[in-house]
Design an enzyme around this catalytic site. Structure first.
Site, PDB file in Angstrom:
ATOM      1  N   ARG A 165     -26.361 -20.282 -22.482  1.00  0.00           N
ATOM      2  CA  ARG A 165     -25.704 -21.584 -22.277  1.00  0.00           C
ATOM      3  C   ARG A 165     -26.090 -22.469 -23.449  1.00  0.00           C
ATOM      4  NH1 ARG A 165     -23.731 -21.263 -16.840  1.00  0.00           N
ATOM      5  NH2 ARG A 165     -25.121 -20.032 -15.545  1.00  0.00           N
TER       6      ARG A 165
ATOM      7  N   ARG B  75     -21.477 -23.102  -5.282  1.00  0.00           N
ATOM      8  CA  ARG B  75     -21.715 -24.501  -4.914  1.00  0.00           C
ATOM      9  C   ARG B  75     -20.405 -25.280  -4.741  1.00  0.00           C
ATOM     10  NH1 ARG B  75     -25.475 -27.687  -8.983  1.00  0.00           N
ATOM     11  NH2 ARG B  75     -25.714 -25.523  -9.514  1.00  0.00           N
TER      12      ARG B  75
ATOM     13  N   GLY C 297     -22.722 -17.854 -16.855  1.00  0.00           N
ATOM     14  CA  GLY C 297     -23.453 -16.923 -15.989  1.00  0.00           C
ATOM     15  C   GLY C 297     -22.913 -15.519 -16.158  1.00  0.00           C
TER      16      GLY C 297
ATOM     17  N   ASP D 140     -14.446 -19.461  -9.194  1.00  0.00           N
ATOM     18  CA  ASP D 140     -14.043 -20.874  -9.211  1.00  0.00           C
ATOM     19  C   ASP D 140     -13.198 -21.246 -10.436  1.00  0.00           C
ATOM     20  OD1 ASP D 140     -16.039 -20.565 -11.048  1.00  0.00           O
ATOM     21  OD2 ASP D 140     -17.178 -22.335 -10.470  1.00  0.00           O
TER      22      ASP D 140
ATOM     23  N   ASP E  14     -15.110 -21.383 -16.304  1.00  0.00           N
ATOM     24  CA  ASP E  14     -14.331 -22.528 -16.809  1.00  0.00           C
ATOM     25  C   ASP E  14     -15.047 -23.282 -17.929  1.00  0.00           C
ATOM     26  OD1 ASP E  14     -16.180 -23.486 -15.042  1.00  0.00           O
ATOM     27  OD2 ASP E  14     -14.763 -24.670 -13.854  1.00  0.00           O
TER      28      ASP E  14
ATOM     29  N   THR F 232     -16.735 -14.703 -13.610  1.00  0.00           N
ATOM     30  CA  THR F 232     -17.810 -15.470 -12.967  1.00  0.00           C
ATOM     31  C   THR F 232     -17.824 -15.057 -11.504  1.00  0.00           C
ATOM     32  OG1 THR F 232     -18.558 -17.674 -12.324  1.00  0.00           O
ATOM     33  CG2 THR F 232     -16.223 -17.451 -12.686  1.00  0.00           C
TER      34      THR F 232
ATOM     35  N   ASP G 238     -18.529 -16.653  -8.865  1.00  0.00           N
ATOM     36  CA  ASP G 238     -18.128 -17.678  -7.884  1.00  0.00           C
ATOM     37  C   ASP G 238     -16.637 -17.696  -7.569  1.00  0.00           C
ATOM     38  OD1 ASP G 238     -20.718 -18.445  -8.054  1.00  0.00           O
ATOM     39  OD2 ASP G 238     -20.352 -20.331  -9.090  1.00  0.00           O
TER      40      ASP G 238
HETATM   41  P1  ATP Z   1     -20.330 -19.745 -14.780  1.00  0.00           P
HETATM   42  O1  ATP Z   1     -19.503 -20.683 -13.962  1.00  0.00           O
HETATM   43  O2  ATP Z   1     -20.319 -18.371 -14.264  1.00  0.00           O
HETATM   44  O3  ATP Z   1     -21.712 -20.214 -15.072  1.00  0.00           O
HETATM   45  P2  ATP Z   1     -19.169 -20.851 -17.145  1.00  0.00           P
HETATM   46  O4  ATP Z   1     -18.475 -20.286 -18.333  1.00  0.00           O
HETATM   47  O5  ATP Z   1     -18.433 -21.914 -16.384  1.00  0.00           O
HETATM   48  O6  ATP Z   1     -19.589 -19.647 -16.235  1.00  0.00           O
HETATM   49  P3  ATP Z   1     -21.005 -22.839 -18.205  1.00  0.00           P
HETATM   50  O7  ATP Z   1     -22.481 -22.825 -18.345  1.00  0.00           O
HETATM   51  O8  ATP Z   1     -20.369 -23.958 -17.486  1.00  0.00           O
HETATM   52  O9  ATP Z   1     -20.607 -21.424 -17.588  1.00  0.00           O
HETATM   53  O10 ATP Z   1     -20.358 -22.804 -19.680  1.00  0.00           O
HETATM   54  C1  ATP Z   1     -20.748 -21.812 -20.616  1.00  0.00           C
HETATM   55  C2  ATP Z   1     -20.882 -22.436 -21.962  1.00  0.00           C
HETATM   56  O11 ATP Z   1     -19.622 -22.968 -22.373  1.00  0.00           O
HETATM   57  C3  ATP Z   1     -21.820 -23.644 -22.030  1.00  0.00           C
HETATM   58  O12 ATP Z   1     -23.172 -23.255 -22.179  1.00  0.00           O
HETATM   59  C4  ATP Z   1     -21.321 -24.352 -23.271  1.00  0.00           C
HETATM   60  O13 ATP Z   1     -21.789 -23.706 -24.439  1.00  0.00           O
HETATM   61  C5  ATP Z   1     -19.807 -24.127 -23.173  1.00  0.00           C
HETATM   62  N1  ATP Z   1     -19.177 -25.295 -22.523  1.00  0.00           N
HETATM   63  C6  ATP Z   1     -19.241 -25.653 -21.243  1.00  0.00           C
HETATM   64  N2  ATP Z   1     -18.565 -26.804 -21.019  1.00  0.00           N
HETATM   65  C7  ATP Z   1     -18.057 -27.174 -22.207  1.00  0.00           C
HETATM   66  C8  ATP Z   1     -17.259 -28.290 -22.653  1.00  0.00           C
HETATM   67  N3  ATP Z   1     -16.844 -29.242 -21.808  1.00  0.00           N
HETATM   68  N4  ATP Z   1     -16.922 -28.335 -23.960  1.00  0.00           N
HETATM   69  C9  ATP Z   1     -17.342 -27.373 -24.817  1.00  0.00           C
HETATM   70  N5  ATP Z   1     -18.084 -26.308 -24.462  1.00  0.00           N
HETATM   71  C10 ATP Z   1     -18.445 -26.200 -23.185  1.00  0.00           C
END
Ligand code: ATP
Length: 319
Positions: free
Chosen positions: A73, A172, A12, A130, A104, A126, A128
């Site tokens: 994503r 969330r 995000g 989190d 994360d 991010t 949140d």
């Molecule tokens: P936010 O919490 O703000 O949405 P985020 O980085 O946690 O940020 P995610 O959509 O969970 O957002 O993860 C971003 C991207 O990271 C995912 O679209 C995917 O490409 C990669 N990703 C997420 N989880 C994994 C995982 N377990 N292993 C490898 N790549 C991952």
């Protein structure tokens, strides 16, 4: 030695991502490194959307919300052949190290790349808040201020009509936005994972307020915990207040980053570049007690965020 560093933003979008990008590019150039950006997060990485940048690329972005190199994503990034493709692309471009700016999930993707021999650094961003390896993520301060700005405006109208406003905010799995907004706004109630709904307590408080002819009531609710329209209906039936709901939604993601987020972005970005240059690779940056800290990325991905110490008790005492 690290000579070429690439940067991507993922997950995000969060205000402060551009400021962090700027800091990374400028700190890298200052150290004599070649700096690259990758568009559209991990998806752009596997598609080879990589471009070398100079200082001009980062002009006038420090105050801009969103991310100029866009985010995406890519759930398939967990699959071994997709990771392998990303590794080959980085090798083809001769990129020595990668900085990922995100939450994360982004750190998990970076960790997978680290396990395939890529030198990485992570910057938490991010709204949140989190992420376990830092007290504060980029974007949290701005999103909180946006929420407060919206609630201030809502108070004007709900006060004019003696309403109870139920306001749904993001977060969330982490109630930091909800709880901090509740404190900052002096809300009458907050409902989030760390502070669940106690209907009897809430309804009694609202009935008491109504009896005292209070002009309005503000209840802040984290997203996806409960049906706020149902709750509003029950409040209207049981407390005498006319209750209305407001879902702030993606408004919370936008806007110019606060000075706090911009300065944190500068500190995070410079530190991430230093880590790679000094071969302290596969770490994420964070902040604890206003000191910049680093955590090995394989530990960071397993850390749970502790919500601000004592916040829940403070809310209970001041509600
Ligand atoms: P936010 O919490 O703000 O949405 P985020 O980085 O946690 O940020 P995610 O959509 O969970 O957002 O993860 C971003 C991207 O990271 C995912 O679209 C995917 O490409 C990669 N990703 C997420 N989880 C994994 C995982 N377990 N292993 C490898 N790549 C991952």
């Amino acid at each position: 030695m690290v000579r070429k560093i690439a940067i991507l933003t993922s997950g995000g979008d969060a205000p402060g991502m551009n400021a962090a990008l700027r800091a990374c590019v400028r700190a890298g150039l200052y150290a004599g490194k070649e700096m690259y950006v990758i568009y559209d997060g991990f998806r752009g990485l596997v598609e080879g959307q990589i471009k070398q940048v100079n200082k001009d690329f980062t002009q006038d972005i420090i105050n801009r919300g969103g991310t100029i190199i866009r985010s995406a994503r890519l759930p398939e990034f967990k699959e071994p052949e997709v990771i392998q493709k990303a590794v080959s692309i980085l090798n083809d471009f001769d990129i020595d190290a990668l900085i990922g700016i995100g939450g994360d999930g982004t750190f998990r993707g970076l960790n997978d790349l680290a396990n395939h021999g890529i030198k990485v650094a992570g910057i938490p961003a991010t709204i949140d808040n989190d992420v376990g390896s830092t007290d504060t993520t980029l974007g949290f301060s701005t999103a909180l201020n946006t929420i407060c700005d919206c609630i201030d405006k809502l108070k004007d109208t709900s006060g004019s009509h003696q309403r109870c406003s139920l306001i749904e905010v993001m977060g969330r799995h982490c109630g930091d936005l909800a709880m901090n907004a509740a404190l900052a706004e002096g809300a009458e109630g907050v409902i989030c994972v760390e502070h669940p709904l106690k209907p009897d307590v809430l309804f009694k408080r609202l009935r008491h307020m109504k009896a005292q002819n209070k002009s309005h009531a503000i209840i802040i609710v984290s997203e996806n915990l409960l049906d706020i329209n149902e709750l509003a209906k029950t409040i209207s039936e049981q407390t005498g207040f006319e209750a209305r709901t407001e879902v702030l939604g993606r408004l919370q993601r936008g806007g110019s980053p606060t000075a706090h987020d911009r300065i944190l972005a500068a500190r995070f970005g410079a530190k991430a570049v230093d880590l790679l240059i000094n071969e302290e690779v596969n770490q994420v940056v964070g902040v604890r007690n206003n000191q910049i800290i680093t955590t090995p990325i394989n530990e960071a991905v397993n850390m749970k965020h502790e919500h601000t110490h004592g916040l829940r008790d403070l809310i209970d005492r001041l509600e």
